[in-house]
Scaffold this active site. Structure first.
Site, mmCIF file in Angstrom:
data_model
loop_
_atom_site.group_PDB
_atom_site.id
_atom_site.type_symbol
_atom_site.label_atom_id
_atom_site.label_comp_id
_atom_site.label_asym_id
_atom_site.label_seq_id
_atom_site.Cartn_x
_atom_site.Cartn_y
_atom_site.Cartn_z
ATOM 1 N N GLU A 23 0.805 -1.212 0.000
ATOM 2 C CA GLU A 23 0.000 0.000 0.000
ATOM 3 C C GLU A 23 0.845 1.272 0.000
ATOM 4 O OE1 GLU A 23 -3.092 -0.011 2.979
ATOM 5 O OE2 GLU A 23 -3.779 -2.001 2.393
ATOM 6 N N GLU A 166 -4.871 -9.078 1.262
ATOM 7 C CA GLU A 166 -5.407 -8.775 2.591
ATOM 8 C C GLU A 166 -6.896 -8.506 2.470
ATOM 9 O OE1 GLU A 166 -3.716 -5.384 4.599
ATOM 10 O OE2 GLU A 166 -1.665 -6.110 4.357
#
Length: 194
Positions: A23, A166
């Site tokens: 991210e 995730e």
């Protein structure tokens, strides 16, 4: 004493992916400018050892890179992230590696309670909630995944697969963040199989 034989990993372990960054925000120019070169370097190291067909190199992104997220077929990346994500997409296409994606339906639900129902966000909707041309969506997860597939198509990554790296739901600390919702349980207490 004899020399011990070193075993790097259990014989039953099979590495499929190496994530370079998690991210990374394009606005963090210090880190963002390093992701593509790091992907290239790690891939070259894996290829040097003859493992490029066994271990894929990628990076994990989140859905904050998306600018258009509804309907799913119109999904597109934010214009201001294209200089970051486009070279990564091109690299992944070239090496035939998937994009790693972190999807959290909770954040979409919590930021848009007016339009997103709890049932839709937690896989408990009894029927289709969103109809987008030929695709009907019974849960937010599938819709969010298709948004990113649509964005990839528009950015030259139509051949890319996505691997969800995730996901989850919080069990406390926010509206709708309960243990039952995190476990995917209906009011009856029956666990949902996802």
């Amino acid at each position: 004493m004899g020399e011990e034989k070193r075993q790097d990993h259990s014989p039953g372990v099979r590495f499929r992916y190496i994530a370079v960054g998690n991210e990374v925000k394009p606005s963090d120019t210090t880190l963002a400018r390093l992701v593509h070169p790091a992907l290239t370097n790690v891939h070259e190291a894996i290829a040097f050892h003859g493992l490029k067909d066994q271990i894929k190199v990628s990076t994990a992104v989140d859905t904050t890179l998306i600018g258009v997220n509804f309907p799913p077929s119109q999904g597109a990346f934010n214009g201001n992230v294209r200089s970051y994500i486009d070279p990564i997409i091109g690299f992944l296409v070239d090496i035939k590696a998937p994009l790693l994606l972190n999807i959290y339906t909770y954040f979409s639900y919590a930021s848009n309670l007016r339009d997103i129902s709890l049932a839709y966000a937690t896989f408990t909707s009894p029927g289709i909630v969103v109809q987008d041309v030929a695709n009907g969506y019974q849960n937010l997860f599938d819709a969010m995944l298709d948004v990113v597939y649509s964005a990839l198509e528009k950015a030259g990554g139509a051949s890319l697969e996505i691997v969800v790296s995730e996901t989850g739901w919080p069990s406390g600390g926010g509206f709708g963040a309960t243990l039952d919702n995190a476990l995917g349980e209906k009011e009856s207490g029956m666990k949902m199989g996802y």
